[in-house]
Enzyme design. Structure first.
Site, PDB file in Angstrom:
ATOM      1  N   CYS A  16      30.944  30.251  42.067  1.00 44.60           N
ATOM      2  CA  CYS A  16      32.045  30.541  42.983  1.00 44.60           C
ATOM      3  C   CYS A  16      32.477  29.321  43.790  1.00 44.60           C
ATOM      4  O   CYS A  16      33.508  29.357  44.463  1.00 44.60           O
ATOM      5  CB  CYS A  16      31.657  31.686  43.915  1.00 44.60           C
ATOM      6  SG  CYS A  16      31.703  33.305  43.109  1.00 44.60           S
ATOM      7  N   LYS A  19      36.045  28.126  43.096  1.00 47.29           N
ATOM      8  CA  LYS A  19      37.226  28.892  43.495  1.00 47.29           C
ATOM      9  C   LYS A  19      38.228  28.026  44.245  1.00 47.29           C
ATOM     10  O   LYS A  19      37.851  27.135  45.009  1.00 47.29           O
ATOM     11  CB  LYS A  19      36.818  30.073  44.390  1.00 47.29           C
ATOM     12  CG  LYS A  19      36.114  31.190  43.656  1.00 47.29           C
ATOM     13  CD  LYS A  19      35.714  32.307  44.602  1.00 47.29           C
ATOM     14  CE  LYS A  19      36.897  33.060  45.125  1.00 47.29           C
ATOM     15  NZ  LYS A  19      36.495  34.285  45.865  1.00 47.29           N
ATOM     16  N   ASP A  48      42.308  41.461  49.276  1.00 48.13           N
ATOM     17  CA  ASP A  48      41.113  42.276  49.111  1.00 48.13           C
ATOM     18  C   ASP A  48      40.381  41.892  47.845  1.00 48.13           C
ATOM     19  O   ASP A  48      40.803  41.002  47.085  1.00 48.13           O
ATOM     20  CB  ASP A  48      41.479  43.765  49.101  1.00 48.13           C
ATOM     21  CG  ASP A  48      40.482  44.610  49.884  1.00 48.13           C
ATOM     22  OD1 ASP A  48      39.270  44.391  49.696  1.00 48.13           O
ATOM     23  OD2 ASP A  48      40.913  45.459  50.676  1.00 48.13           O
ATOM     24  N   ASP A  49      39.256  42.570  47.575  1.00 48.96           N
ATOM     25  CA  ASP A  49      38.398  42.195  46.470  1.00 48.96           C
ATOM     26  C   ASP A  49      38.938  42.626  45.118  1.00 48.96           C
ATOM     27  O   ASP A  49      38.639  42.011  44.095  1.00 48.96           O
ATOM     28  CB  ASP A  49      36.995  42.796  46.676  1.00 48.96           C
ATOM     29  CG  ASP A  49      36.323  42.243  47.921  1.00 48.96           C
ATOM     30  OD1 ASP A  49      36.107  41.019  47.971  1.00 48.96           O
ATOM     31  OD2 ASP A  49      36.033  43.016  48.846  1.00 48.96           O
ATOM     32  N   ASP A  66      37.004  38.069  37.279  1.00 46.48           N
ATOM     33  CA  ASP A  66      36.282  36.936  37.863  1.00 46.48           C
ATOM     34  C   ASP A  66      35.576  36.158  36.754  1.00 46.48           C
ATOM     35  O   ASP A  66      34.909  36.747  35.907  1.00 46.48           O
ATOM     36  CB  ASP A  66      35.258  37.416  38.884  1.00 46.48           C
ATOM     37  CG  ASP A  66      35.021  36.389  39.983  1.00 46.48           C
ATOM     38  OD1 ASP A  66      34.868  35.193  39.637  1.00 46.48           O
ATOM     39  OD2 ASP A  66      34.984  36.760  41.159  1.00 46.48           O
ATOM     40  N   GLY A 136      37.497  41.593  24.708  1.00 47.12           N
ATOM     41  CA  GLY A 136      37.646  40.404  25.532  1.00 47.12           C
ATOM     42  C   GLY A 136      38.551  39.381  24.905  1.00 47.12           C
ATOM     43  O   GLY A 136      39.294  39.661  23.950  1.00 47.12           O
ATOM     44  N   HIS A 137      38.489  38.163  25.419  1.00 44.04           N
ATOM     45  CA  HIS A 137      39.332  37.069  24.934  1.00 44.04           C
ATOM     46  C   HIS A 137      38.586  35.764  25.130  1.00 44.04           C
ATOM     47  O   HIS A 137      37.891  35.569  26.141  1.00 44.04           O
ATOM     48  CB  HIS A 137      40.656  37.031  25.700  1.00 44.04           C
ATOM     49  CG  HIS A 137      41.623  36.022  25.167  1.00 44.04           C
ATOM     50  ND1 HIS A 137      42.190  36.130  23.914  1.00 44.04           N
ATOM     51  CD2 HIS A 137      42.113  34.886  25.709  1.00 44.04           C
ATOM     52  CE1 HIS A 137      42.996  35.096  23.708  1.00 44.04           C
ATOM     53  NE2 HIS A 137      42.970  34.326  24.792  1.00 44.04           N
TER      54      HIS A 137
END
Length: 345
Positions: A16, A19, A48-49, A66, A136-137
């Site tokens: 993180c 970020k 918000d999250d 994320d 997914g990708h």
């Protein structure tokens, strides 16, 4: 890994700490038109999250995404950490993760077994959460990155946001702080084995137990403490709620080794971004600089920051102590008096 490649050496930033800073992010989003929809309960304009969309009177979808560069050298462990971190935003909204999609970037020369182990780590942690990976990708990139897009379920009347804190609420936290400092020190081979083992245990501990407990009580606001650090996420809670907060620093569980490393100046780049964003709104009092640094330290897969009604605080705190890495009663919410939003005492 068999070829001796260390994943963290392939990335400029870790976890993180990679970020975009909160202040920069706000500038990038400024002026983008937000479309109104009565069923959109929480959108990106709320800081918000996750987003929340009402499907029926009984069901709302919680959606988040994320991903980040490696914060651990072992690909299986990295996959676990990335998945734990991605799932956390759903828990912070009071939801239960149900479906997930892989997001993966890999260098062309990354060994296939390493990619397999990274995905396996993500799968194992997602299944521990009672969630399913359904696709997914993936793309090629010079730096490996992994994470998830997650969809969860929540009752529309039980959504928790980071902007509902009320005067008198007690602030609880569920994991210790200092992970960003420890992982930065690890890249420079300055962290102890015990310190990194602790960091890895924390980063692979789901916030599921904390969520399952807190939804039984009168929680008014919640967020998870990740890249913007305790100060950044608490600032967003205070501003969004129109309140201010007092943090009793001695009651915050700061990882001792991280404090010592901070004294030495071993700090992640993200800490400085978080200071730039949040410090103008923080009255640090006489808090030592090394402890301030940990409060601005970006966390990966950090704990939940909970604002609970004072009448339920003791009961929630007691129950959290039985099921989270470090239950802490760190402060309280007050009516905003103007000026600073957070007071360190």
């Amino acid at each position: 890994m068999e070829n001796g490649v260390k994943l963290t050496k392939l990335a400029k930033c870790a976890g993180c700490g990679a970020k975009v800073g909160a202040g920069v992010l706000a500038q990038l989003l400024d002026g983008i038109r937000v479309h109104n929809d009565p069923n959109l309960l929480v959108g990106f304009d709320k800081s918000d999250d996750a987003s929340v969309y009402k499907v029926s009177d009984e069901l709302a979808l919680v959606q988040t995404v994320d991903f980040f560069p490696p914060i651990a050298d072992d690909p299986y462990l990295f996959g676990q950490i990335a998945a734990t971190n991605a799932l956390s935003d759903v828990y912070a909204m009071g939801g239960e993760p149900k479906l997930a999609l892989n997001l993966m970037c890999v260098p062309k020369d990354m060994p296939g077994e390493a990619v397999h182990q990274m995905l396996r780590g993500g799968y194992d942690k997602v299944y521990e959460a009672g969630c399913l990976i359904t696709g997914g990708h993936s793309i090629f990139d010079d730096e490996p990155k992994y994470g998830l897009a997650v969809t969860g379920f929540v009752h529309p009347d039980r959504v928790l946001t980071n902007s509902g804190a009320r005067e008198g609420d007690v602030l609880l936290l569920t994991k210790p702080l200092g992970i960003g400092v420890l992982t930065t020190a690890h890249k420079e081979e300055l962290a102890s084995r015990e310190g990194m083992e602790l960091a890895c245990r924390l980063m692979t501990t789901l916030n599921k137990s904390a969520r399952d407990v807190m939804v039984k009580y009168r929680v008014h606001a919640c967020t998870d403490v990740t890249g913007f650090a305790l100060m950044g996420h608490l600032l967003e809670m205070a501003q969004g709620s129109g309140m201010q907060a007092v943090v009793h620093v001695d009651q915050v569980d700061l990882i001792a080794e991280a404090v010592e490393l901070a004294k030495m100046g071993v700090l992640p780049e993200g800490m400085y971004r978080n200071r730039t964003f949040a410090e103008p709104f923080v009255d640090v009092g006489d808090t030592p600089l090394c402890r301030q640094d940990i409060l601005f330290d970006p966390q990966t897969a950090g704990g939940l920051l909970i604002a609970v009604d004072p009448g339920d605080a003791d009961a929630l705190f007691t129950e959290l102590r039985q099921c989270v890495p470090s239950a802490q009663r760190i402060g309280e919410i007050q009516a905003y008096q103007g000026g600073a939003r957070i007071f360190l005492r």
